[in-house]
Design a protein around this motif. Sequence first.
Motif, PDB file in Angstrom:
ATOM      1  N   LEU A 153       0.820  -1.210   0.000  1.00  0.00           N
ATOM      2  CA  LEU A 153       0.000   0.000   0.000  1.00  0.00           C
ATOM      3  C   LEU A 153       0.856   1.264   0.000  1.00  0.00           C
ATOM      4  N   THR A 154       1.988   1.225   0.708  1.00  0.00           N
ATOM      5  CA  THR A 154       2.884   2.385   0.719  1.00  0.00           C
ATOM      6  C   THR A 154       3.420   2.660  -0.681  1.00  0.00           C
ATOM      7  N   ALA A 155       3.780   1.604  -1.403  1.00  0.00           N
ATOM      8  CA  ALA A 155       4.267   1.760  -2.773  1.00  0.00           C
ATOM      9  C   ALA A 155       3.185   2.373  -3.666  1.00  0.00           C
ATOM     10  N   LYS A 156       1.956   1.904  -3.510  1.00  0.00           N
ATOM     11  CA  LYS A 156       0.852   2.455  -4.293  1.00  0.00           C
ATOM     12  C   LYS A 156       0.626   3.928  -3.965  1.00  0.00           C
ATOM     13  N   LEU A 157       0.649   4.258  -2.680  1.00  0.00           N
ATOM     14  CA  LEU A 157       0.439   5.642  -2.254  1.00  0.00           C
ATOM     15  C   LEU A 157       1.561   6.553  -2.749  1.00  0.00           C
ATOM     16  N   ASN A 158       2.780   6.059  -2.761  1.00  0.00           N
ATOM     17  CA  ASN A 158       3.903   6.852  -3.270  1.00  0.00           C
ATOM     18  C   ASN A 158       3.748   7.125  -4.766  1.00  0.00           C
ATOM     19  N   MET A 159       3.257   6.141  -5.504  1.00  0.00           N
ATOM     20  CA  MET A 159       3.013   6.331  -6.937  1.00  0.00           C
ATOM     21  C   MET A 159       1.884   7.332  -7.168  1.00  0.00           C
ATOM     22  N   ILE A 160       0.828   7.223  -6.370  1.00  0.00           N
ATOM     23  CA  ILE A 160      -0.285   8.172  -6.471  1.00  0.00           C
ATOM     24  C   ILE A 160       0.202   9.580  -6.165  1.00  0.00           C
ATOM     25  N   ASN A 161       1.026   9.694  -5.134  1.00  0.00           N
ATOM     26  CA  ASN A 161       1.563  10.993  -4.742  1.00  0.00           C
ATOM     27  C   ASN A 161       2.422  11.581  -5.865  1.00  0.00           C
ATOM     28  N   ALA A 162       3.276  10.765  -6.456  1.00  0.00           N
ATOM     29  CA  ALA A 162       4.152  11.241  -7.529  1.00  0.00           C
ATOM     30  C   ALA A 162       3.344  11.760  -8.710  1.00  0.00           C
ATOM     31  N   ASP A 163       2.302  11.017  -9.078  1.00  0.00           N
ATOM     32  CA  ASP A 163       1.481  11.397 -10.231  1.00  0.00           C
ATOM     33  C   ASP A 163       0.702  12.683  -9.963  1.00  0.00           C
ATOM     34  N   LEU A 164       0.006  12.736  -8.819  1.00  0.00           N
ATOM     35  CA  LEU A 164      -0.797  13.922  -8.496  1.00  0.00           C
ATOM     36  C   LEU A 164       0.083  15.147  -8.234  1.00  0.00           C
ATOM     37  N   SER A 165       1.202  14.947  -7.580  1.00  0.00           N
ATOM     38  CA  SER A 165       2.100  16.063  -7.262  1.00  0.00           C
ATOM     39  C   SER A 165       2.670  16.688  -8.530  1.00  0.00           C
ATOM     40  N   ARG A 166       2.973  15.848  -9.516  1.00  0.00           N
ATOM     41  CA  ARG A 166       3.496  16.348 -10.784  1.00  0.00           C
ATOM     42  C   ARG A 166       2.434  17.190 -11.502  1.00  0.00           C
ATOM     43  N   LYS A 167       1.193  16.747 -11.461  1.00  0.00           N
ATOM     44  CA  LYS A 167       0.113  17.470 -12.132  1.00  0.00           C
ATOM     45  C   LYS A 167      -0.231  18.773 -11.413  1.00  0.00           C
ATOM     46  N   LYS A 168      -0.195  18.746 -10.076  1.00  0.00           N
ATOM     47  CA  LYS A 168      -0.611  19.908  -9.300  1.00  0.00           C
ATOM     48  C   LYS A 168       0.552  20.852  -8.970  1.00  0.00           C
ATOM     49  N   ARG A 169       1.767  20.362  -9.181  1.00  0.00           N
ATOM     50  CA  ARG A 169       2.981  21.132  -8.908  1.00  0.00           C
ATOM     51  C   ARG A 169       3.170  21.444  -7.430  1.00  0.00           C
ATOM     52  N   HIS A 170       2.631  20.598  -6.599  1.00  0.00           N
ATOM     53  CA  HIS A 170       2.942  20.640  -5.167  1.00  0.00           C
ATOM     54  C   HIS A 170       2.704  19.248  -4.580  1.00  0.00           C
ATOM     55  N   VAL A 171       3.343  18.969  -3.460  1.00  0.00           N
ATOM     56  CA  VAL A 171       3.227  17.649  -2.836  1.00  0.00           C
ATOM     57  C   VAL A 171       1.796  17.417  -2.360  1.00  0.00           C
ATOM     58  N   VAL A 172       1.222  16.280  -2.730  1.00  0.00           N
ATOM     59  CA  VAL A 172      -0.173  15.977  -2.384  1.00  0.00           C
ATOM     60  C   VAL A 172      -0.265  15.105  -1.132  1.00  0.00           C
ATOM     61  N   ILE A 173       0.733  14.276  -0.901  1.00  0.00           N
ATOM     62  CA  ILE A 173       0.776  13.488   0.337  1.00  0.00           C
ATOM     63  C   ILE A 173       1.999  13.928   1.137  1.00  0.00           C
ATOM     64  N   ASN A 174       1.747  14.583   2.253  1.00  0.00           N
ATOM     65  CA  ASN A 174       2.835  15.065   3.109  1.00  0.00           C
ATOM     66  C   ASN A 174       3.482  13.959   3.925  1.00  0.00           C
ATOM     67  N   GLN A 175       2.664  12.979   4.310  1.00  0.00           N
ATOM     68  CA  GLN A 175       3.176  11.959   5.227  1.00  0.00           C
ATOM     69  C   GLN A 175       2.421  10.643   5.055  1.00  0.00           C
ATOM     70  N   ILE A 176       3.173   9.554   5.099  1.00  0.00           N
ATOM     71  CA  ILE A 176       2.604   8.206   5.139  1.00  0.00           C
ATOM     72  C   ILE A 176       3.248   7.490   6.322  1.00  0.00           C
ATOM     73  N   SER A 177       2.444   7.062   7.267  1.00  0.00           N
ATOM     74  CA  SER A 177       2.976   6.329   8.420  1.00  0.00           C
ATOM     75  C   SER A 177       2.159   5.061   8.619  1.00  0.00           C
ATOM     76  N   SER A 178       2.746   4.092   9.297  1.00  0.00           N
ATOM     77  CA  SER A 178       2.057   2.816   9.485  1.00  0.00           C
ATOM     78  C   SER A 178       2.309   2.271  10.884  1.00  0.00           C
ATOM     79  N   ARG A 179       1.462   1.342  11.284  1.00  0.00           N
ATOM     80  CA  ARG A 179       1.627   0.683  12.589  1.00  0.00           C
ATOM     81  C   ARG A 179       0.865  -0.627  12.595  1.00  0.00           C
ATOM     82  N   VAL A 180       1.317  -1.529  13.448  1.00  0.00           N
ATOM     83  CA  VAL A 180       0.572  -2.751  13.754  1.00  0.00           C
ATOM     84  C   VAL A 180       0.069  -2.586  15.184  1.00  0.00           C
TER      85      VAL A 180
END
Length: 229
Positions: A51-78
């Motif tokens: 899921l982190t890999a997918k979110l990073n790809m989504i962030n890269a795509d949207l950030s490039r289109k919007k010209r600013h970072v769309v996901i500031n932080q991704i954190s996880s826990r069990v």
Amino acid sequence: MPKKQKAKIKQKNKCPEKLIRTEAAKEIAEIDRSLQDQKYQLRCRAAIDLLTAKLNMINADLSRKKRHVVINQISSRVKTAESIYTKLIRKGLEPDFDTARAELKDLIGIRVVCPFEDEVYEVADRLKAQGDVQIIREKDYIKNPKKNGYKSLHMIVEVPIYSSKGPLKEKVEIQLRTVAMDYWSVLEYQIFYKKTENEEVAKELKTYADEISELDAKMLTLRDKIEKM
């Protein structure tokens, strides 16, 4: 709930406090042993990494289109053994790991923080479009905040992970929120969550949640205004 399980919980309530604490400590320790099992840890890590890999790809795509970072932080826990135990007891369920795996859908969690509210929904929509991500449940606490002021978009998803025995499924809770929502949520958790309820403090926290929400909306309006210039 089965009658046998109800009777067991009722019997526990009649036990002396010291005995209850001892029994609880044993059950938490047993849950923790299951949590630390290497195979389970690998399953958790695989689901989080996917899921982190997918979110990073989504962030890269949207950030490039919007010209600013769309996901500031991704954190996880069990979820910890103590937290699992507490939730099972609160739900009136048998406090063991098998029950947790069967009944709780948030053992694995990922938090996604975005600058603006509309981008929270954009990221969520991109996740939903992933062919191998199955949406089990969605709760929108942004449009319908909790009574205490909590705002976040919750998604329970099921993702495939692969082992020598073939494909397996693992459930993950994803919480998506803005920077402002995350700021309030983290502080609320630190100073109030799982503490003795206090009506005055709760009312004050709700007021701050409303103020932060208003600021969130104003910043979104300002962003839109600047983009039109």
